[in-house]
Design a protein around this motif. Structure first.
Motif, PDB file in Angstrom:
ATOM      1  N   LYS A   3       0.836  -1.192   0.000  1.00 23.33           N
ATOM      2  CA  LYS A   3       0.000   0.000   0.000  1.00 23.33           C
ATOM      3  C   LYS A   3       0.878   1.252   0.000  1.00 23.33           C
ATOM      4  CE  LYS A   3      -3.952  -2.211   0.421  1.00 23.33           C
ATOM      5  NZ  LYS A   3      -4.998  -2.180  -0.606  1.00 23.33           N
ATOM      6  N   LYS A   4       0.568   2.189  -0.851  1.00 20.32           N
ATOM      7  CA  LYS A   4       1.242   3.470  -0.831  1.00 20.32           C
ATOM      8  C   LYS A   4       0.556   4.348   0.208  1.00 20.32           C
ATOM      9  CE  LYS A   4       2.852   3.445  -5.623  1.00 20.32           C
ATOM     10  NZ  LYS A   4       2.859   4.175  -6.916  1.00 20.32           N
ATOM     11  N   CYS A   5       1.301   4.704   1.237  1.00 16.55           N
ATOM     12  CA  CYS A   5       0.689   5.466   2.321  1.00 16.55           C
ATOM     13  C   CYS A   5       1.724   6.357   2.996  1.00 16.55           C
ATOM     14  CB  CYS A   5       0.035   4.532   3.335  1.00 16.55           C
ATOM     15  SG  CYS A   5       1.115   3.228   3.943  1.00 16.55           S
ATOM     16  N   HIS A   6       1.240   7.285   3.805  1.00 10.59           N
ATOM     17  CA  HIS A   6       2.081   8.173   4.587  1.00 10.59           C
ATOM     18  C   HIS A   6       1.746   8.003   6.063  1.00 10.59           C
ATOM     19  CE1 HIS A   6       3.937  10.398   1.323  1.00 10.59           C
ATOM     20  NE2 HIS A   6       2.755  10.584   0.757  1.00 10.59           N
ATOM     21  N   PHE A   7       2.715   8.271   6.902  1.00 15.76           N
ATOM     22  CA  PHE A   7       2.509   8.212   8.343  1.00 15.76           C
ATOM     23  C   PHE A   7       2.067   9.598   8.807  1.00 15.76           C
ATOM     24  CE2 PHE A   7       4.042   7.749  12.827  1.00 15.76           C
ATOM     25  CZ  PHE A   7       3.264   6.645  13.140  1.00 15.76           C
ATOM     26  N   VAL A   8       0.908   9.676   9.449  1.00 17.49           N
ATOM     27  CA  VAL A   8       0.279  10.961   9.767  1.00 17.49           C
ATOM     28  C   VAL A   8       0.070  11.116  11.263  1.00 17.49           C
ATOM     29  CG1 VAL A   8      -1.785  12.386   9.445  1.00 17.49           C
ATOM     30  CG2 VAL A   8      -0.876  11.052   7.531  1.00 17.49           C
ATOM     31  N   LYS A   9       0.416  12.282  11.761  1.00 19.81           N
ATOM     32  CA  LYS A   9       0.107  12.656  13.137  1.00 19.81           C
ATOM     33  C   LYS A   9      -1.120  13.550  13.096  1.00 19.81           C
ATOM     34  CE  LYS A   9       1.635  15.596  16.939  1.00 19.81           C
ATOM     35  NZ  LYS A   9       2.688  16.496  17.448  1.00 19.81           N
ATOM     36  N   PHE A  10      -2.172  13.216  13.876  1.00 21.88           N
ATOM     37  CA  PHE A  10      -3.406  13.983  13.882  1.00 21.88           C
ATOM     38  C   PHE A  10      -3.371  15.070  14.952  1.00 21.88           C
ATOM     39  CE2 PHE A  10      -4.738   9.982  11.911  1.00 21.88           C
ATOM     40  CZ  PHE A  10      -5.373  10.474  10.779  1.00 21.88           C
ATOM     41  N   PHE A  11      -3.800  16.258  14.579  1.00 20.41           N
ATOM     42  CA  PHE A  11      -3.867  17.366  15.525  1.00 20.41           C
ATOM     43  C   PHE A  11      -5.036  17.167  16.491  1.00 20.41           C
ATOM     44  CE2 PHE A  11      -1.321  19.259  12.212  1.00 20.41           C
ATOM     45  CZ  PHE A  11      -0.469  20.125  12.893  1.00 20.41           C
ATOM     46  N   GLY A  12      -4.836  17.616  17.719  1.00 21.68           N
ATOM     47  CA  GLY A  12      -5.910  17.585  18.708  1.00 21.68           C
ATOM     48  C   GLY A  12      -6.051  16.274  19.434  1.00 21.68           C
ATOM     49  N   THR A  13      -5.595  15.174  18.822  1.00 19.74           N
ATOM     50  CA  THR A  13      -5.730  13.853  19.448  1.00 19.74           C
ATOM     51  C   THR A  13      -4.375  13.250  19.770  1.00 19.74           C
ATOM     52  OG1 THR A  13      -5.625  12.571  17.411  1.00 19.74           O
ATOM     53  CG2 THR A  13      -7.781  13.436  18.048  1.00 19.74           C
ATOM     54  N   GLU A  14      -3.332  13.720  19.092  1.00 23.04           N
ATOM     55  CA  GLU A  14      -1.980  13.180  19.227  1.00 23.04           C
ATOM     56  C   GLU A  14      -1.901  11.714  18.813  1.00 23.04           C
ATOM     57  OE1 GLU A  14       0.338  15.449  19.736  1.00 23.04           O
ATOM     58  OE2 GLU A  14      -1.364  16.800  19.880  1.00 23.04           O
ATOM     59  N   ASP A  15      -2.871  11.265  17.998  1.00 23.28           N
ATOM     60  CA  ASP A  15      -2.818   9.913  17.461  1.00 23.28           C
ATOM     61  C   ASP A  15      -2.037   9.912  16.154  1.00 23.28           C
ATOM     62  OD1 ASP A  15      -4.318   8.442  19.358  1.00 23.28           O
ATOM     63  OD2 ASP A  15      -6.144   9.338  18.581  1.00 23.28           O
ATOM     64  N   HIS A  16      -1.531   8.749  15.761  1.00 16.04           N
ATOM     65  CA  HIS A  16      -0.777   8.590  14.524  1.00 16.04           C
ATOM     66  C   HIS A  16      -1.332   7.404  13.755  1.00 16.04           C
ATOM     67  CE1 HIS A  16       1.868  10.664  17.334  1.00 16.04           C
ATOM     68  NE2 HIS A  16       2.621  11.053  16.328  1.00 16.04           N
ATOM     69  N   ALA A  17      -1.193   7.417  12.436  1.00 10.16           N
ATOM     70  CA  ALA A  17      -1.660   6.277  11.643  1.00 10.16           C
ATOM     71  C   ALA A  17      -1.001   6.269  10.277  1.00 10.16           C
ATOM     72  CB  ALA A  17      -3.169   6.333  11.462  1.00 10.16           C
ATOM     73  N   TRP A  18      -0.888   5.071   9.713  1.00 13.74           N
ATOM     74  CA  TRP A  18      -0.539   4.956   8.300  1.00 13.74           C
ATOM     75  C   TRP A  18      -1.826   5.204   7.519  1.00 13.74           C
ATOM     76  CZ3 TRP A  18       4.248   4.905   6.758  1.00 13.74           C
ATOM     77  CH2 TRP A  18       5.256   4.321   7.531  1.00 13.74           C
ATOM     78  N   ILE A  19      -1.817   6.166   6.629  1.00 17.74           N
ATOM     79  CA  ILE A  19      -2.994   6.501   5.836  1.00 17.74           C
ATOM     80  C   ILE A  19      -2.678   6.327   4.362  1.00 17.74           C
ATOM     81  CG2 ILE A  19      -4.734   8.260   5.298  1.00 17.74           C
ATOM     82  CD1 ILE A  19      -4.840   7.422   8.174  1.00 17.74           C
ATOM     83  N   LYS A  20      -3.545   5.600   3.652  1.00 16.69           N
ATOM     84  CA  LYS A  20      -3.341   5.406   2.229  1.00 16.69           C
ATOM     85  C   LYS A  20      -3.370   6.741   1.494  1.00 16.69           C
ATOM     86  CE  LYS A  20      -6.716   2.403   2.279  1.00 16.69           C
ATOM     87  NZ  LYS A  20      -7.734   1.426   1.872  1.00 16.69           N
ATOM     88  N   ILE A  21      -2.558   6.844   0.449  1.00 21.68           N
ATOM     89  CA  ILE A  21      -2.428   8.105  -0.283  1.00 21.68           C
ATOM     90  C   ILE A  21      -3.771   8.594  -0.799  1.00 21.68           C
ATOM     91  CG2 ILE A  21      -1.511   9.109  -2.434  1.00 21.68           C
ATOM     92  CD1 ILE A  21       1.056   7.595  -1.957  1.00 21.68           C
ATOM     93  N   GLU A  22      -4.618   7.651  -1.252  1.00 25.79           N
ATOM     94  CA  GLU A  22      -5.910   8.071  -1.793  1.00 25.79           C
ATOM     95  C   GLU A  22      -6.866   8.574  -0.712  1.00 25.79           C
ATOM     96  OE1 GLU A  22      -6.034   3.455  -1.775  1.00 25.79           O
ATOM     97  OE2 GLU A  22      -4.577   5.062  -2.108  1.00 25.79           O
ATOM     98  N   GLN A  23      -6.482   8.403   0.553  1.00 28.46           N
ATOM     99  CA  GLN A  23      -7.304   8.887   1.656  1.00 28.46           C
ATOM    100  C   GLN A  23      -6.729  10.165   2.276  1.00 28.46           C
ATOM    101  OE1 GLN A  23      -9.913   7.384   0.973  1.00 28.46           O
ATOM    102  NE2 GLN A  23     -10.407   6.120   2.723  1.00 28.46           N
TER     103      GLN A  23
END
Length: 507
Positions: free
Chosen positions: A39-59
């Protein structure tokens, strides 16, 4: 469809499963966190929650071009707080960039064209977790700053793809769930947005969807009914309505429904009518008798149950009552779930309850958005009756602890010690908690406004002791605490807060 090019440091909108798009920042993953295969994805840090996730590029969408669109479709308080956090980040980043430029000119050095650093002082220390061998694109790319680049770019033709959480392979890739050891199911949900894998033991225990971003959840399209608008029920219904659920309410004292009708709820004339009008009906009443009367009494729930209708019992009752209610509902073709809640009136109002569920697993899943609206976490405990047992144990511990705190405060007074100093010491030690602080402060101020009725905690102690008897297990601490609460009830403290047990020691 135009390609969206993203780099480390870019601000984005990330879509994860059924959760709404949420503002985040593309960051470098820790070196021990593997990227999902295929899967082509980026690792994202979410504001306000301090959670992180691998998110697919199309998302993923760039932040600025879609800001107005996202703000229009998401109105939750926590969502707005997250957007505010992004704006604060941009202001700080701009200030740092300007400060850096000024310092360079003063020293006569050539001004750097580097983009802004992706890590701020108040960010999580991801730099310590980066793979030193990994090239940081932000440090070497000569393009304009992140804030400037996000204002432009080809993004037309982009469409979100959404799938249920349980089918989303990336839902398990949050940073805070990347451990070789099983994550603690009681880990604060505000620090994890995930589902813990089902336990392999005989009793399935699973932490449900986090509500770290429950300020902007997607409400179920099922019609929701709610019976009982007491201290807990009122806060629950208010949060269900705020999060966009269609709710029909009923209460024994009809006047309590008026406020919720003004907030958009519908009115049911009887429990049977509510159940017949709704797909899922919750109830939250005071004790086993009230719970059974609501189901089995005149114009009761049972008269409105039809095949497929869901009934969720949220009252704290004994396992025997749950068994009786479950059998009554299911024999009519209904689906049954018990879901008592741990918390107080304030936590109910804040949408921070802990839900303990057991029974029909499919009903539990259907209630997902409702549980996100009313609580910070929920647990599925297997067959019906298990949640009642766990809830009684929790309240037995809490009630006994409250009686001990009251005993300590009165002993301090009797021996010439400062009660306030005792509280100060407690709040600096291992027993420090919001519960201890608030209850003790209320006692010292003589404020016994109910947050959890004393009569209800005494009822729970009594039921826990009975459960211990049936299991041939001793409960001497709970039995002693129960006697103190009974004394407090005799002193007319039933309708005060549980902390009014203090008065049993001073009379």
């Amino acid at each position: 469809m135009a390609t969206v090019h993203l780099r480390i440091g870019d601000l984005v909108w990330g879509k994860l499963g059924r959760y709404p798009p949420w503002p985040g920042k593309v960051v470098s993953p820790p070196k021990d966190l593997k990227k999902p295969r295929g899967k082509k994805c980026h690792f994202v840090k979410f504001f306000g929650t301090e959670d992180h996730a691998w998110i697919k590029i199309e998302q993923l969408k760039p932040y600025h071009p879609h800001k107005e669109e996202m703000i229009k479709i998401n109105k939750g308080k926590r969502f707005q707080q997250a957007v505010d956090a992004v704006e604060d980040f941009l202001k700080k980043a701009k200030g740092k960039e300007q400060g850096s430029d000024g310092k360079g000119e003063t020293k006569g050095k050539k001004t750097s064209n580097k983009p802004l650093k992706i890590l701020e002082e108040d960010d999580e220390d991801l730099s310590a977790l980066r793979d030193p061998s990994e090239k940081d694109l932000t440090d070497s790319d000569p393009e304009s700053s992140t804030a400037e680049r996000l204002g432009t770019g080809a993004v037309s033709g982009f469409k979100w793809k959404s799938s249920p959480v349980k089918d989303d392979p990336h839902f398990h890739h949050f940073l805070l769930s990347q451990s070789e050891k099983p994550a603690s199911s009681m880990e604060p949900i505000s620090k994890r947005l995930k589902i813990i894998e089902e336990d392999t033991s005989s009793t399935s225990i699973q932490a449900a969807d986090s509500t770290a971003i429950n300020g902007s959840i997607t409400p179920t399209d099922k019609r929701i009914g709610f019976l009982g608008l007491g201290l807990m029920g009122s806060g629950i219904v208010s949060n269900l309505l705020k999060m966009g659920h269609v709710v029909t309410v009923w209460n024994r004292t009809a006047e309590k429904c008026d406020l919720f009708i003004q907030e958009g709820a519908r009115l049911g004339r009887t429990p049977a009518e509510v159940v017949s009008m709704c797909d899922i009906t919750f109830s939250c009443v005071s004790d086993p008798k009230a719970a059974k009367d609501l189901v089995l009494g005149p114009s009761g729930v049972l008269q409105g149950i039809r095949p497929g209708k869901c009934y969720v019992e949220m009252s704290t009752v004994d396992p025997e009552t749950i068994a009786e209610l479950s059998q009554s509902i299911t024999t009519r073709g209904g689906r049954f779930l018990e879901a008592p809640v741990a918390g107080s009136q304030q936590l109910s109002n804040d949408g921070m309850l802990v839900i303990l569920a057991a029974g029909d697993r499919s009903v539990y899943e259907d209630c997902s958005s409702c549980f996100q609206a009313m609580g910070k976490s929920s647990f599925f405990l297997g067959e019906a009756g298990n949640a009642a047992k766990m809830m009684l144990i929790l309240n037995m511990v809490q009630g006994s602890f409250m009686a001990t705190i009251a005993e300590g405060l009165t002993l301090a007074q009797a021996t010439g010690q400062s009660q306030q100093t005792l509280l100060d010491i407690l709040c600096q030690g291992q027993m420090a908690s919001t519960f201890v602080d608030q209850k003790c402060q209320n006692i010292l101020q003589g404020n016994f406004k109910p947050d959890y009725y004393l009569k209800h905690i005494q009822k729970d102690l009594r039921l826990a002791i009975s459960m211990g008897d049936m299991a041939n297990h001793p409960t001497p601490m709970a039995a002693a605490a129960n006697e103190v609460y009974k004394r407090a009830k005799a002193l007319d403290q039933s309708d005060n807060d549980m902390s009014a047990v203090y008065r049993a020691y001073i009379h």
